[in-house]
Design a protein around this motif. Sequence first.
Motif, PDB file in Angstrom:
ATOM      1  N   ALA A  38      88.367  31.918  73.536  1.00  0.00           N
ATOM      2  CA  ALA A  38      87.559  29.655  72.851  1.00  0.00           C
ATOM      3  C   ALA A  38      88.955  29.096  72.701  1.00  0.00           C
ATOM      4  N   THR A  39      89.851  30.168  72.411  1.00  0.00           N
ATOM      5  CA  THR A  39      91.315  28.782  71.874  1.00  0.00           C
ATOM      6  C   THR A  39      91.800  28.793  73.244  1.00  0.00           C
ATOM      7  N   ARG A  40      91.678  29.149  73.944  1.00  0.00           N
ATOM      8  CA  ARG A  40      92.192  28.631  75.330  1.00  0.00           C
ATOM      9  C   ARG A  40      91.696  27.835  75.417  1.00  0.00           C
ATOM     10  N   ALA A  41      90.672  27.633  75.556  1.00  0.00           N
ATOM     11  CA  ALA A  41      90.024  27.329  76.779  1.00  0.00           C
ATOM     12  C   ALA A  41      89.256  26.045  76.193  1.00  0.00           C
ATOM     13  N   LEU A  42      89.354  25.860  74.817  1.00  0.00           N
ATOM     14  CA  LEU A  42      88.729  24.056  74.327  1.00  0.00           C
ATOM     15  C   LEU A  42      89.547  23.765  73.367  1.00  0.00           C
ATOM     16  N   PRO A  43      90.231  23.934  73.351  1.00  0.00           N
ATOM     17  CA  PRO A  43      92.308  22.829  72.406  1.00  0.00           C
ATOM     18  C   PRO A  43      92.553  21.808  74.267  1.00  0.00           C
ATOM     19  N   ALA A  44      92.220  22.867  74.644  1.00  0.00           N
ATOM     20  CA  ALA A  44      92.790  22.570  75.995  1.00  0.00           C
ATOM     21  C   ALA A  44      91.731  21.067  76.796  1.00  0.00           C
ATOM     22  N   GLY A  45      91.083  21.759  76.969  1.00  0.00           N
ATOM     23  CA  GLY A  45      89.691  20.851  77.625  1.00  0.00           C
ATOM     24  C   GLY A  45      90.003  19.617  76.546  1.00  0.00           C
ATOM     25  N   LEU A  46      90.060  19.584  75.075  1.00  0.00           N
ATOM     26  CA  LEU A  46      89.608  18.492  74.360  1.00  0.00           C
ATOM     27  C   LEU A  46      91.126  17.556  74.645  1.00  0.00           C
ATOM     28  N   LEU A  47      91.887  18.310  75.036  1.00  0.00           N
ATOM     29  CA  LEU A  47      93.537  17.456  75.054  1.00  0.00           C
ATOM     30  C   LEU A  47      93.107  17.157  75.978  1.00  0.00           C
ATOM     31  N   LEU A  48      92.862  17.564  77.789  1.00  0.00           N
ATOM     32  CA  LEU A  48      92.637  16.842  78.898  1.00  0.00           C
ATOM     33  C   LEU A  48      91.436  15.680  78.679  1.00  0.00           C
ATOM     34  N   LEU A  49      91.136  16.187  78.406  1.00  0.00           N
ATOM     35  CA  LEU A  49      89.823  14.556  77.719  1.00  0.00           C
ATOM     36  C   LEU A  49      90.289  13.145  77.258  1.00  0.00           C
ATOM     37  N   LEU A  50      91.319  13.629  75.659  1.00  0.00           N
ATOM     38  CA  LEU A  50      91.909  12.395  75.168  1.00  0.00           C
ATOM     39  C   LEU A  50      93.067  12.003  76.290  1.00  0.00           C
ATOM     40  N   LEU A  51      93.383  12.908  76.859  1.00  0.00           N
ATOM     41  CA  LEU A  51      94.263  12.371  77.742  1.00  0.00           C
ATOM     42  C   LEU A  51      93.710  11.407  79.545  1.00  0.00           C
ATOM     43  N   ALA A  52      92.868  12.120  79.973  1.00  0.00           N
ATOM     44  CA  ALA A  52      91.930  11.207  80.781  1.00  0.00           C
ATOM     45  C   ALA A  52      90.783   9.726  80.100  1.00  0.00           C
ATOM     46  N   ARG A  53      90.321  10.385  79.543  1.00  0.00           N
ATOM     47  CA  ARG A  53      89.646   9.293  78.343  1.00  0.00           C
ATOM     48  C   ARG A  53      88.558   8.560  79.286  1.00  0.00           C
ATOM     49  N   SER A  64      79.175  19.375  85.655  1.00  0.00           N
ATOM     50  CA  SER A  64      80.055  19.926  84.461  1.00  0.00           C
ATOM     51  C   SER A  64      80.254  20.556  83.722  1.00  0.00           C
ATOM     52  N   ALA A  65      78.904  21.234  83.457  1.00  0.00           N
ATOM     53  CA  ALA A  65      78.949  22.341  82.732  1.00  0.00           C
ATOM     54  C   ALA A  65      77.768  23.798  83.435  1.00  0.00           C
ATOM     55  N   VAL A  66      77.696  23.723  84.578  1.00  0.00           N
ATOM     56  CA  VAL A  66      77.559  24.797  85.758  1.00  0.00           C
ATOM     57  C   VAL A  66      79.073  25.125  86.372  1.00  0.00           C
ATOM     58  N   LEU A  67      79.823  24.081  86.692  1.00  0.00           N
ATOM     59  CA  LEU A  67      81.283  24.438  86.632  1.00  0.00           C
ATOM     60  C   LEU A  67      82.057  24.843  85.423  1.00  0.00           C
ATOM     61  N   GLY A  68      81.539  24.649  84.426  1.00  0.00           N
ATOM     62  CA  GLY A  68      82.611  24.963  83.343  1.00  0.00           C
ATOM     63  C   GLY A  68      82.176  26.528  82.784  1.00  0.00           C
ATOM     64  N   ALA A  69      80.599  27.311  83.369  1.00  0.00           N
ATOM     65  CA  ALA A  69      79.919  28.249  82.964  1.00  0.00           C
ATOM     66  C   ALA A  69      81.108  29.320  83.891  1.00  0.00           C
ATOM     67  N   GLY A 184      82.982  25.533  79.091  1.00  0.00           N
ATOM     68  CA  GLY A 184      83.208  26.394  78.746  1.00  0.00           C
ATOM     69  C   GLY A 184      83.637  27.077  77.793  1.00  0.00           C
ATOM     70  N   GLY A 185      84.973  26.211  76.860  1.00  0.00           N
ATOM     71  CA  GLY A 185      84.927  26.650  75.951  1.00  0.00           C
ATOM     72  C   GLY A 185      83.794  26.568  74.488  1.00  0.00           C
ATOM     73  N   LEU A 186      83.106  25.532  75.164  1.00  0.00           N
ATOM     74  CA  LEU A 186      81.862  25.239  73.571  1.00  0.00           C
ATOM     75  C   LEU A 186      81.042  26.077  74.225  1.00  0.00           C
ATOM     76  N   LEU A 187      80.383  26.736  75.388  1.00  0.00           N
ATOM     77  CA  LEU A 187      79.889  28.777  75.300  1.00  0.00           C
ATOM     78  C   LEU A 187      80.731  29.485  74.943  1.00  0.00           C
ATOM     79  N   ILE A 188      81.816  29.603  74.733  1.00  0.00           N
ATOM     80  CA  ILE A 188      82.466  30.791  74.400  1.00  0.00           C
ATOM     81  C   ILE A 188      82.783  30.968  72.690  1.00  0.00           C
ATOM     82  N   ALA A 189      82.880  29.768  72.528  1.00  0.00           N
ATOM     83  CA  ALA A 189      83.104  29.662  71.045  1.00  0.00           C
ATOM     84  C   ALA A 189      81.617  30.351  69.708  1.00  0.00           C
ATOM     85  N   PRO A 190      80.402  29.971  70.227  1.00  0.00           N
ATOM     86  CA  PRO A 190      79.685  31.185  69.057  1.00  0.00           C
ATOM     87  C   PRO A 190      79.679  31.934  69.672  1.00  0.00           C
ATOM     88  N   LEU A 191      79.791  32.455  71.207  1.00  0.00           N
ATOM     89  CA  LEU A 191      79.732  33.883  71.548  1.00  0.00           C
ATOM     90  C   LEU A 191      81.289  34.749  70.594  1.00  0.00           C
TER      91      LEU A 191
END
Length: 304
Positions: A38-53, A64-69, A184-191
């Motif tokens: 989760a620490t690998r995926a979620l911060p990385a994803g949020l950072l790229l979202l911030l950069l890509a806007r 995106s949900a299917v591919l992320g899963a 993917g990170g949002l799926l892993i974090a609660p698990l």
Amino acid sequence: MRRAPTVLLTALAPVSWGSTYAVTTELLPPDRPLFTAATRALPAGLLLLLLARRLPKGEWWWRSAVLGALNIGAFFPLLFLAAYRLPGGLAAVVGATGPLFVAGLAVPLLGQLPTRRHLVAGVTAALGVGLVVLRAAGALDALGVAAAVASTASMSAGTVLTKRWGRPEGVGPLALTGWQLTAGGLLIAPLALAAEGPPPALDGRALTGYAYLALANTAVAYWLWFRGIGRLTATQVTLLGPLSPLTAAVIGWAALGQQLTALQLVGMVLALGATVLGQRPARPPGPADRERSQSGHQQGVAAR
């Protein structure tokens, strides 16, 4: 020749992933695989979202949900489960069969028939990785084997679907990678929270390790990987995957004092040779090849 820079940049992704084992064992707290994922995926994803806007629109929310899963949310936990339950690098060997999974899935999903060269390269790569990582072991764990196969199938399906769906018009690989890592990170974090409890206390070494995994090992590496999928064939990209266990073996020898035997060196040569073979451009198709490809494409359209 013009494809060579793309191949080399894409290859940096599995090379980076090959460092995961050394970073995990040397810097991170033990027995927290889901928290690490989760620490690998979620911060990385949020950072790229911030950069890509850019956020998904329309059908790309569920895509995106299917591919992320497939590429992250299911792949990471299954891979860790296999690694913990299987001996002697068997999970890496099963993972090295990914090109064969991709070749099979490309027929119904992409309408592409595998070439003999790619099939030979896939089998040779798996054999070479096996010589590098396999060790003598006792009885195999059925759950571990199932997890290894499922993780390989999940990543392979994600790779083929990423190739099939492409990207929305005007959206680059940075945004697409951010969407998948965040999903993917949002799926892993609660698990991770349910299975492992609250996050562990982190010292400076652990923070350094997690920062490396999130930034270089995940954000940059997956951006290069999905960029490569958009420019190369799915099989070509997947045949770069064996570079990951090979890199792990080299790091173990160079940094952790692990020995490399002559048989392991032979395995490295085989796996590297198969990887190079899989990147060679295919010959121009003849009439019989075009007829078979058209038949496969029609079957793929019918399956959609």
